[in-house]
Design an enzyme around this catalytic site. Structure first.
Site, PDB file in Angstrom:
ATOM      1  N   ALA A  53     -10.173  -5.894   6.478  1.00 37.39           N
ATOM      2  CA  ALA A  53     -10.278  -5.365   5.460  1.00 37.39           C
ATOM      3  C   ALA A  53     -10.580  -3.721   5.479  1.00 37.39           C
ATOM      4  CB  ALA A  53     -10.635  -5.586   4.126  1.00 37.39           C
ATOM      5  N   ASP A  54     -10.090  -2.132   4.521  1.00 36.97           N
ATOM      6  CA  ASP A  54     -10.521  -1.136   4.102  1.00 36.97           C
ATOM      7  C   ASP A  54     -11.286  -1.636   2.694  1.00 36.97           C
ATOM      8  OD1 ASP A  54      -8.654  -0.664   2.349  1.00 36.97           O
ATOM      9  OD2 ASP A  54      -7.315   1.082   3.741  1.00 36.97           O
ATOM     10  N   SER A  55     -12.239  -0.386   2.585  1.00 33.21           N
ATOM     11  CA  SER A  55     -12.873  -0.275   1.662  1.00 33.21           C
ATOM     12  C   SER A  55     -11.580  -0.607  -0.085  1.00 33.21           C
ATOM     13  CB  SER A  55     -12.701   1.417   1.173  1.00 33.21           C
ATOM     14  OG  SER A  55     -12.281   2.598   1.491  1.00 33.21           O
TER      15      SER A  55
ATOM     16  N   ARG B 297       0.927  -1.117  -0.090  1.00 28.62           N
ATOM     17  CA  ARG B 297      -0.094   0.020   0.438  1.00 28.62           C
ATOM     18  C   ARG B 297       0.873   1.213  -0.019  1.00 28.62           C
ATOM     19  NH1 ARG B 297      -5.550  -1.258   3.241  1.00 28.62           N
ATOM     20  NH2 ARG B 297      -4.869   1.387   2.956  1.00 28.62           N
TER      21      ARG B 297
END
Lengths: 414, 77
Positions: free
Chosen positions: B34-36, A69
């Site tokens: 989990a995020d979006s 990320r």
């Protein structure tokens, strides 16, 4: 009387290492952090070397999920920030001032270029539906500042400066002013860059900005030398913790140096070529001295922008002579640590202010390596080859960026 | 590899969790954090791996590993 601002923590990620000790001893010993590039196949490129950060394992540092990320440039910023925070002795879990009084200004010239290229490959090879949801939050220039503020829960002024190779210097100068103005008490500030990519290397090479000394990479970055032939592309991060005097004193912090002055200007002439007389650079230096209420003669050392380009080194030399007059030729010492590290672009002002703070704190000046014979018009004391153990009380650091941006910072012994 | 094994493999890789912690009833948001963005990424990985297209309104209904396996089993070519 404006608030005093102290530098209390330093952190780097560079081709010379990630600890202050490796970084500083490398500079003083005249080592080069430049070598063959291994990040991707450079065989089709004009340039095959640079100041690459070695042995970087994102999964080991961040865990696989986080590593996916965060772009390489923000990873560098996070690691340099972690080192700087640790070095400062601040525990942001129990901060010396409320988190709303702590902020983050990290500059980057380009941001997440690796991610941009990877997702562009996805677009071409797999189609638009396969562009990652992480694309934008990874590549945006402010990702480094955002990630640091999230990691430490810092909620004060947070921004990202993008003035090409002056980005970190502008970020630090702006952070200094944010504390002086009373917007914040503690700032995490500096710059980060990871632009050794196909587009970064190819783009700078096409501009003929890069040295092509492929047969001798460690001798390629030679600021002010007559055989200089361009800069050496490098990557990394330099981050500092700066804080208001009263916060530093109250917690008994070790102080490396005080931030005294900041100046900036634009050439207003060309998007890449410097003003040949260095007039913009000179204005930034003059503003910086005035801001720090400092006479030119008080400055003992300048960590020059000194990228090893033909025009740039000469223009900066002219600017230094215009501002420092007789002192420029008689007493003022100048060196470029880009001779060791290569050019970290938007991170350069960060690692160079770290070097400048250590120069004051440890009473030694890093040399300009590879300076065998000064180029025409380059006639200052550039500390060739060998470090000097000498105490200086005021140090200036210069950074100039494409776009015509000029930034100068002044620090002093406390 | 069965569809189930391939789904578990993708979830393990994306979310950074051991395969033996991933069950049919495991919820992406509640159990795996989990995020979006993660949920969008997971759906994209399923689409690529199984060469299917999952419309957004269907993707929103996939909240557990089992629901993902069932949807893919029904729709994969």
């Amino acid at each position: 009387m404006s608030r005093r601002v102290f530098i209390t923590g330093l952190g780097v990620v560079t081709g010379l290492g990630e600890t202050l000790e490796d970084f500083w001893s490398g500079l003083l010993e005249g080592k080069s952090g430049v070598g063959p590039l291994t990040l991707f196949d450079t065989s089709q490129f004009k340039v095959h070397f640079g100041g690459q950060v070695r042995d970087w394992d994102p999964d080991a540092r961040f865990g696989h999920k986080e590593a996916r990320r965060i772009d390489r440039f923000a990873q560098f910023a996070l690691v340099a920030a972690e080192s700087a925070v640790k070095d400062s002795g601040i525990d942001f879990a129990a901060p010396p001032v409320p988190p709303e009084r702590c902020g983050v200004f990290i500059g980057s010239g380009i941001g997440g270029l690796n991610e941009f290229e990877e997702q562009h490959r996805n677009l071409i090879e797999k189609g638009p539906r396969q562009i990652s949801a992480f694309t934008i939050p990874k590549l945006m220039v402010n990702a480094a500042s955002g990630q640091i503020s999230i990691k430490y829960g810092l909620k004060g002024p947070t921004s990202a400066m993008a003035t090409a190779c002056a980005s970190a210097a502008n970020a630090i100068g702006d952070a200094f002013k944010a504390i002086q103005a009373g917007w914040a008490d503690v700032m995490v500030t500096g710059g980060s860059e990871a632009a050794i990519t196909h587009m970064g290397l190819g783009g700078f090479a096409s501009m003929r900005a890069l040295s092509t000394r492929n047969d001798d990479p460690q001798r390629a970055s030679r600021p002010f030398d007559k055989d200089r032939d361009g800069f050496v592309l490098a990557e990394g991060a330099g981050v500092l913790i700066i804080e208001a005097e009263e916060v530093a004193r109250a917690r008994g912090a070790r102080v490396y140096a005080e931030l005294l002055g900041y100046g900036m200007s634009a050439d207003g002439t060309h998007i890449t070529a410097p003003d040949e007389e260095g007039r913009g650079a000179a204005r930034a230096m003059r503003m910086c001295l005035a801001d720090g209420r400092c006479n030119p003669e008080q400055v003992g050392y300048i960590n020059a922008h000194g990228t090893s380009t033909g025009l740039g080194d000469l223009a900066e030399t002219k600017a230094m002579k215009a501002i420092f007059g007789d002192h420029a030729k008689n007493g003022l010492m100048v060196s470029s640590t880009k001779s060791h590290l290569g050019h970290l672009l938007g991170a350069s002002g960060g690692v160079e202010l770290v070097a400048s703070a250590l120069a004051i704190h440890r009473a030694a000046l890093p040399p300009t390596i590879n300076l065998d014979e000064p180029g025409e018009g380059c006639d200052l004391d550039y500390i060739p080859h060998t470090a000097r153990e000498v105490r200086v009380d005021r140090v200036m650091s210069n950074s100039f960026g494409f776009g015509g941006h000029n930034a100068s910072l002044l620090i002093g012994r406390v | 590899m069965s569809i189930e094994e391939r789904v578990v493999e993708i979830v393990s890789e994306q979310m950074g969790v051991a395969k033996d912690q991933i069950k049919r009833e495991t919820e992406f948001i509640k159990d795996l954090g989990a995020d979006s963005l993660d949920t969008v990424e997971l759906v994209m990985e399923f689409e690529e791996e199984f060469d299917i297209q999952i419309p957004d309104e269907e993707a929103e209904k996939i909240q557990t590993v089992g629901q993902a396996i069932d949807y893919i089993q029904e729709h994969s070519k």
